[in-house]
Design a protein around this motif. Sequence first.
Motif, mmCIF file in Angstrom:
data_model
loop_
_atom_site.group_PDB
_atom_site.id
_atom_site.type_symbol
_atom_site.label_atom_id
_atom_site.label_comp_id
_atom_site.label_asym_id
_atom_site.label_seq_id
_atom_site.Cartn_x
_atom_site.Cartn_y
_atom_site.Cartn_z
ATOM 1 N N SER A 65 0.829 -1.202 0.000
ATOM 2 C CA SER A 65 0.000 0.000 0.000
ATOM 3 C C SER A 65 0.864 1.252 0.000
ATOM 4 N N ASP A 66 0.581 2.162 -0.918
ATOM 5 C CA ASP A 66 1.303 3.442 -0.951
ATOM 6 C C ASP A 66 1.050 4.238 0.327
ATOM 7 N N TYR A 67 -0.127 4.075 0.877
ATOM 8 C CA TYR A 67 -0.489 4.775 2.117
ATOM 9 C C TYR A 67 0.451 4.366 3.250
ATOM 10 N N GLY A 70 4.318 5.323 2.627
ATOM 11 C CA GLY A 70 4.682 6.668 3.057
ATOM 12 C C GLY A 70 4.785 6.775 4.569
ATOM 13 N N MET A 71 3.935 6.025 5.256
ATOM 14 C CA MET A 71 3.914 6.075 6.717
ATOM 15 C C MET A 71 5.149 5.428 7.333
ATOM 16 N N ALA A 75 10.131 9.359 9.137
ATOM 17 C CA ALA A 75 10.193 9.464 10.601
ATOM 18 C C ALA A 75 8.839 9.912 11.143
ATOM 19 N N THR A 76 7.885 9.011 11.087
ATOM 20 C CA THR A 76 6.546 9.315 11.579
ATOM 21 C C THR A 76 6.346 8.708 12.962
ATOM 22 N N THR A 77 5.336 9.196 13.649
ATOM 23 C CA THR A 77 5.006 8.647 14.970
ATOM 24 C C THR A 77 4.638 7.176 14.856
ATOM 25 N N GLU A 78 3.903 6.837 13.811
ATOM 26 C CA GLU A 78 3.489 5.443 13.605
ATOM 27 C C GLU A 78 4.701 4.535 13.402
ATOM 28 N N ASN A 79 5.675 5.029 12.665
ATOM 29 C CA ASN A 79 6.867 4.225 12.391
ATOM 30 C C ASN A 79 7.726 4.070 13.639
ATOM 31 N N MET A 127 -6.515 4.267 1.812
ATOM 32 C CA MET A 127 -5.232 3.562 1.872
ATOM 33 C C MET A 127 -4.645 3.282 0.491
ATOM 34 N N GLN A 128 -5.262 3.864 -0.532
ATOM 35 C CA GLN A 128 -4.746 3.815 -1.905
ATOM 36 C C GLN A 128 -4.596 2.386 -2.419
#
Length: 319
Positions: A65-67, A70-71, A75-79, A127-128
């Motif tokens: 999923s591209d969504y 990207g996540m 450096a995202t909170t989810e990651n 979620m693309q």
Amino acid sequence: MTSNNRVITSVDPQSLVEVNLKENQQRLILTNLYKSRDDGKSDQVVLECQDGQILAHKSVLRSGSDYFRGMFTHATTENEFNRVLLHDTSIEVMNIIIKFIYAQDIPSRLEMTGALMAETLIAADKMQLNILFNNYWILFTTPITLDNFSNIWQLAELLTKEDTIHKVQVFLIIHMKQLMEAEFLCDMTVMQLESLVTKVKPHKLGEFIILLATWGLKTVREESNTENVLNLMTKCELKKLPQYSLKHLLSNEIVRKLAPIYNILSKEASSRWSTMPKKQQIQIFAFAVRSYGLCRFSVSFLDDLYPAVSKTGEIYYLN
């Protein structure tokens, strides 16, 4: 001389076997990954849905999923915390999403309610997941019926599916008579009715005005209804309304019950018929000679006939 271009005249059975083996192996790997989502590995991520949690592999989500790509590549909170908040998605819908990403069997149309499919479409769009979305969108919107058009239209507007919106509008114009008899006509919004106005051809305009009158009567309890009806009527191109349709509307019981529509149509009729050229009256003189030289005659008029003279001088009267 040899050529680099090869023409395949038959399918090699061995190549088919190799393709099937490759697909089976890929599916086996994904199936094993799907089953190992809760084995405690560091690649795991928790998907927090509105009514529960689902575990998955970040690497698989990132690949499918591209969504999620990207996540989990920034450096995202989810990651960082391996937790994704999806409070607008139910666990039932997320299970379908996860099964699709892991190439598992997903529910068929018969196994899903309309509401569940609509929720899945919204999530797939977010979620693309284009393949999943297109698959369910075709099932959700085919065929368009009087029972499901409202849900299809609402979701198509949410997802800006202009082509589907147009199909729904055309369907409703074709089935206006059935729509008038349906209880859910009163659920149609002013904006939806307004969008139909520009799609209605002149020969169907009379039928649409009756539909509008029916809608107005069914929603008469609303204070703003009269104003809405008047606004919608002003958007109808009454100048294009055929003469026979106008006469029919003025005698229609439903139209006569709704004063705003009837008054507008009456004004249109007055403006048309007051400016129509007056037909010529034909005077017919009849003479009879009586005794003593008296002559008696009478005059009559033909109001609804037009005179025409042929080359031979004969007179015809045309209605």
